[in-house]
Design an enzyme around this catalytic site. Structure first.
Site, PDB file in Angstrom:
ATOM      1  N   SER A  63     -11.360  -1.659  15.293  1.00 23.30           N
ATOM      2  CA  SER A  63     -12.644  -1.008  15.596  1.00 23.30           C
ATOM      3  C   SER A  63     -13.801  -1.756  14.941  1.00 23.30           C
ATOM      4  O   SER A  63     -13.636  -2.460  13.945  1.00 23.30           O
ATOM      5  CB  SER A  63     -12.647   0.431  15.079  1.00 23.30           C
ATOM      6  OG  SER A  63     -11.604   1.181  15.671  1.00 23.30           O
TER       7      SER A  63
HETATM    8  N1  SAH Z   1      -7.132   2.098  13.286  1.00 26.73           N
HETATM    9  C1  SAH Z   1      -6.945   0.838  13.966  1.00 26.73           C
HETATM   10  C2  SAH Z   1      -7.536   0.892  15.366  1.00 26.73           C
HETATM   11  C3  SAH Z   1      -6.582   0.338  16.343  1.00 26.73           C
HETATM   12  S1  SAH Z   1      -6.923   0.633  18.049  1.00 26.73           S
HETATM   13  C4  SAH Z   1      -7.478  -0.328  13.166  1.00 26.73           C
HETATM   14  O1  SAH Z   1      -8.091  -0.093  12.117  1.00 26.73           O
HETATM   15  O2  SAH Z   1      -7.267  -1.467  13.550  1.00 26.73           O
HETATM   16  C5  SAH Z   1      -6.015   2.134  18.373  1.00 26.73           C
HETATM   17  C6  SAH Z   1      -4.532   2.081  18.114  1.00 26.73           C
HETATM   18  O3  SAH Z   1      -4.024   3.348  18.518  1.00 26.73           O
HETATM   19  C7  SAH Z   1      -3.748   1.043  18.923  1.00 26.73           C
HETATM   20  O4  SAH Z   1      -2.979   0.264  18.045  1.00 26.73           O
HETATM   21  C8  SAH Z   1      -2.863   1.887  19.845  1.00 26.73           C
HETATM   22  O5  SAH Z   1      -1.590   1.314  20.107  1.00 26.73           O
HETATM   23  C9  SAH Z   1      -2.730   3.170  19.036  1.00 26.73           C
HETATM   24  N2  SAH Z   1      -2.370   4.366  19.792  1.00 26.73           N
HETATM   25  C10 SAH Z   1      -2.784   4.743  21.038  1.00 26.73           C
HETATM   26  N3  SAH Z   1      -2.214   5.912  21.390  1.00 26.73           N
HETATM   27  C11 SAH Z   1      -1.420   6.299  20.338  1.00 26.73           C
HETATM   28  C12 SAH Z   1      -0.559   7.401  20.096  1.00 26.73           C
HETATM   29  N4  SAH Z   1      -0.356   8.359  20.999  1.00 26.73           N
HETATM   30  N5  SAH Z   1       0.091   7.463  18.919  1.00 26.73           N
HETATM   31  C13 SAH Z   1      -0.073   6.496  17.982  1.00 26.73           C
HETATM   32  N6  SAH Z   1      -0.863   5.421  18.145  1.00 26.73           N
HETATM   33  C14 SAH Z   1      -1.535   5.310  19.307  1.00 26.73           C
END
Ligand code: SAH
Length: 213
Positions: free
Chosen positions: A64
């Site tokens: 993000s």
């Molecule tokens: N917090 C992360 C943001 C990553 S983007 C950071 O600091 O980099 C969002 C993430 O959510 C992705 O890796 C995606 O695979 C995950 N995601 C999406 N749906 C999800 C779910 N149902 N359960 C767990 N993770 C999920």
């Protein structure tokens, strides 16, 4: 794996920029200042790590935008010792920010590859959240209730199971909306049955998907 003076200088500028955009919580700003974001992206993106932008990570996901991380974290009001559940481990950056603030972090990722590689990276960087592979819609029934829950993917609706895993007095921050636009929603659990929802600014996250892969 170096954190040089140049990186530290770039990070200070980034933090100043985020503060100008309206983030006032110094504990959040200090945490952003402490985490070497360039080590959470692939090396070809290192020189862009301190721009205030989202960047691609593995598996078609994103780390993000730092402003967004700061915004969500500020709204969460994390205190030292809080148990915090993060949905969407991704790069591990948000988990590191929460750990810098003294939280006990549980982080859940649905993509096995990311779960594995980010788990390794966090260990190498000496960040110690508890990492889990699974579907964030279900939360972590064995470890609930949590003081705080942060969802870092865009959900179509407020995930009901997660709501129920909040402690009374707890707070959840979740981007809610369509594929291309979400509104940041704060859910406060007032007591066992009463929840209050407040909508904040608009953002764009990668979608929260059901199940695992
Ligand atoms: N917090 C992360 C943001 C990553 S983007 C950071 O600091 O980099 C969002 C993430 O959510 C992705 O890796 C995606 O695979 C995950 N995601 C999406 N749906 C999800 C779910 N149902 N359960 C767990 N993770 C999920």
């Amino acid at each position: 794996m170096d954190d040089t003076y140049k990186h530290k200088g770039q990070r200070k500028k980034l933090v100043e920029g985020i503060a100008r955009k309206g983030i006032t919580d110094t504990r959040v700003l200090d945490a952003i200042n402490a985490v070497p974001r360039h080590l959470f992206v692939e090396s070809y993106l290192e020189n862009r790590a301190y721009d205030d932008n989202a960047l691609p990570i593995a598996a078609g996901q994103t780390i993000s935008q730092p402003y967004t991380v700061a915004y969500q974290t500020q709204l969460l009001r994390v205190g030292p010792g809080h148990s915090v559940l993060e949905i969407g481990t991704g790069s591990g950056y948000q988990a590191a920010v929460l750990l810098e603030m003294g939280a006990k972090v549980y982080t859940l990722e649905r993509q096995r590859g990311l779960f594995a590689s980010t788990g390794e990276l966090l260990k190498k960087l000496n960040y110690r959240p508890q990492t889990f592979y699974g579907d964030g819609y279900k939360g972590l029934p064995a470890h609930q209730p949590f003081d705080r829950i942060i969802v870092t993917a865009g959900a179509p609706d407020i995930p009901q199971d997660l709501k129920m895993q909040l402690k009374p007095g707890g707070r959840m921050v979740v981007p809610v909306g369509s594929f291309s636009h979400q509104v940041m929603v704060l859910v406060e659990r007032k007591n066992y049955q009463d929840f209050q929802e407040t909508a904040y600014d608009g953002f764009v996250f990668v979608p929260m998907r059901p199940g695992t892969e």
